[in-house]
Design an enzyme around this catalytic site. Structure first.
Site, PDB file in Angstrom:
ATOM      1  CE1 TYR A 155      -3.644   2.595   0.500  1.00  0.00           C
ATOM      2  CE2 TYR A 155      -2.601   3.270   2.565  1.00  0.00           C
ATOM      3  CZ  TYR A 155      -3.522   3.405   1.683  1.00  0.00           C
ATOM      4  OH  TYR A 155      -4.277   4.561   1.543  1.00  0.00           O
TER       5      TYR A 155
ATOM      6  CG  ASP B  62       5.802   3.804   1.072  1.00  0.00           C
ATOM      7  OD1 ASP B  62       6.127   4.464   2.160  1.00  0.00           O
ATOM      8  OD2 ASP B  62       4.497   3.710   0.528  1.00  0.00           O
TER       9      ASP B  62
ATOM     10  CE  LYS C 211       0.683   4.663   8.336  1.00  0.00           C
ATOM     11  NZ  LYS C 211       0.634   3.815   7.329  1.00  0.00           N
TER      12      LYS C 211
HETATM   13  C1  LIG Z   1       0.124   4.511   5.907  1.00  0.00           C
HETATM   14  C2  LIG Z   1       0.967   4.159   4.751  1.00  0.00           C
HETATM   15  C3  LIG Z   1       0.782   5.296   3.721  1.00  0.00           C
HETATM   16  C4  LIG Z   1      -0.121   6.473   3.311  1.00  0.00           C
HETATM   17  O1  LIG Z   1       0.054   7.197   4.707  1.00  0.00           O
HETATM   18  P1  LIG Z   1      -1.196   8.068   4.945  1.00  0.00           P
HETATM   19  O2  LIG Z   1      -0.599   9.075   5.944  1.00  0.00           O
HETATM   20  O3  LIG Z   1      -2.575   7.205   5.539  1.00  0.00           O
HETATM   21  O4  LIG Z   1      -1.623   8.828   3.592  1.00  0.00           O
HETATM   22  C5  LIG Z   1       1.883   5.144   2.321  1.00  0.00           C
HETATM   23  N1  LIG Z   1       2.672   3.933   2.460  1.00  0.00           N
HETATM   24  C6  LIG Z   1       2.815   3.097   3.495  1.00  0.00           C
HETATM   25  C7  LIG Z   1       3.669   2.022   3.408  1.00  0.00           C
HETATM   26  C8  LIG Z   1       1.747   3.271   4.421  1.00  0.00           C
HETATM   27  O5  LIG Z   1       1.899   2.290   5.516  1.00  0.00           O
END
Ligand SMILES: *Cc1c(COP(=O)(O)O)cnc(C)c1O
Length: 430
Positions: free
Chosen positions: A144, A238, A266
């Site tokens: 994701y 990511d 995060k």
């Molecule tokens: C949570 C997440 C996102 C998206 O971040 P948001 O702050 O929810 O937009 C993108 N990449 C990874 C790996 C994530 O865990």
């Protein structure tokens, strides 16, 4: 335990907000039941509006590595608020947080702050395309990367939970440049490079946390790096979730594989909305206003958010051993639950990376999204509901990762294991 007030609140919320929530996975759909409405957090605990208290293994889906209401983060935020909420002009707080973030990553000379992980990844992809002058990107099924159009393809967790791997509203034209590969399977990536000579970047969660916790094999990442080098393609890690959660210095520090661009989110906001992407100077200088690749944000680098992030990362920097302590606790938790399950004839696959933990009710090891999908969803739903009744708040989807905070004590871990022993016996009638 009554959850009547939450049920009522959810009914009202559903009449005003689609599904009653502002982010889909919160709705408890995949485990049944209704979400709890939260009034406050304190350390490792969450309290709901019925007055119930839970040990929280979600921690706002990752950001709160020091638990709820960490004293130094709270203080930093209150101090910042007193000077104004937003200026739309440069502040020293941005430079300070930039310096701090860069100090953790070998691969980073410069960083730009945004307000979410989605924005960070979306911008990093644009930068990779602008830098290489190419259009195609490769992503992995089950990873994701936020909800931007081009990345909402076979995107794990929230999307997978609802059985909509991609979404209506995303024109096929917008995803035709997104090539899909299989996690931990280098042949599938080679096939993408055979199919296209126009690949700007490969984006991967080096420690995937959105199909459950599924770390990439080291050898696979090394081969991925080589393939990217051979093809003049950028490699994006990511680490919106794994950054400062799995390790303090990025996946590059534990795998030996250096990415070209890293995306963060995060934890770097300490609970406030912050995302970031960083790379070596040569790449970052392509970004506006230094270069031609446009990217902007009214509230980017917001002073209150920067203060929260700075407090969180400073605390991590000063407690370099924190991750091994958290990892030991997470390992004890998963080992204890696994043994409790096995005593009742249930096979569990578990994994831990730093403060992240994952478990699957699955007979076989999980290496990719297809493996994860073979897990027992019904058993997970039963386990989730029963643990909640016992006062333990786990993520409400089997495709999510669990989180330990520094406020999660050894005693709480033992209590959790004991509760799981009871629950597995109840579920299996042993
Ligand atoms: C949570 C997440 C996102 C998206 O971040 P948001 O702050 O929810 O937009 C993108 N990449 C990874 C790996 C994530 O865990």
């Amino acid at each position: 335990m009554s959850t009547e007030a939450s049920k009522k609140a959810f009914e009202e919320a559903q009449s005003l907000i689609p599904g009653g929530v502002n982010s889909p996975v919160r709705a408890f759909k995949s485990v049944g039941g209704t979400p709890l409405f939260i009034t406050e957090g304190e350390g490792a605990y969450l309290k709901d509006i019925d007055g119930n208290k839970y040990v929280d293994f979600v921690q706002s889906w990752g950001p709160l590595i020091f638990g709820h209401r960490d004293e130094s983060i709270e203080k930093a935020v209150i101090e910042a608020v007193k000077h104004g909420l937003s200026f739309g002009a440069p502040t020293l707080a941005e430079t300070e947080l930039a310096k701090l973030v860069i100090s953790f990553f070998d691969s980073m000379d410069k960083v730009r702050f945004v307000s979410s992980g989605t924005e960070a990844v979306m911008s990093a992809i644009r930068l990779a395309r602008g830098f290489t002058g190419r259009d195609d990107i490769v992503k992995f099924t089950g990873c994701y990367h936020g909800h931007s159009d081009a990345l909402l393809v076979e995107a794990g967790s929230g999307a997978a939970t609802f059985g909509n791997p991609s979404s209506p509203g995303v024109p096929a034209d917008f995803t035709k440049h997104t090539l899909l590969a299989t996690y931990n399977d280098i042949e599938s990536v080679k096939k993408c490079f055979n199919d296209s000579k126009d690949i700007a970047c490969v984006i991967i969660e080096p420690i995937a946390g959105n199909m459950g916790l599924v770390p990439a094999d080291k050898a696979f990442l090394h081969e991925l790096r080589e393939l990217c080098n051979e093809n003049g393609t950028l490699l994006i890690f990511d680490e919106v979730m794994s950054g400062f959660r799995a390790t303090l210095h990025g996946a590059e520090s534990i795998t030996g594989v250096k990415p070209d661009i890293v995306t963060l989110g995060k934890v770097i906001g300490g609970g406030m909305p912050v995302g970031a992407f960083g790379a070596r100077a040569e790449i970052m200088s392509k970004l506006s206003p230094e270069g031609p690749v446009y990217q902007a944000g009214t509230l980017s680098g917001n002073p209150v958010a920067m203060a929260a992030g700075f407090a969180a990362l400073t605390k991590l920097k000063e407690n370099a051993r924190v991750m091994s302590v958290l990892e030991a606790r997470a390992t004890r938790l998963t080992a204890g639950m696994k043994a409790a399950a096995l005593a009742c004839g249930i096979t569990m696959q578990t994994d831990v990376r730093g403060s992240m933990f994952g478990f699957f009710f699955n007979e076989n090891p999980v290496k990719n999204f297809a493996d994860a999908c073979k897990s027992d969803a019904e058993l997970f739903a039963k386990f989730h509901a029963a643990m909640l009744r016992e006062g333990f708040y786990f993520a409400c989807s089997l495709y999510e990762t669990g989180f330990i905070s520094t406020a999660t004590t050894d005693e709480m871990i033992e209590e959790t294991i004991k509760a799981s022993e009871k629950i597995f016996k109840e579920i299996t009638n042993v």
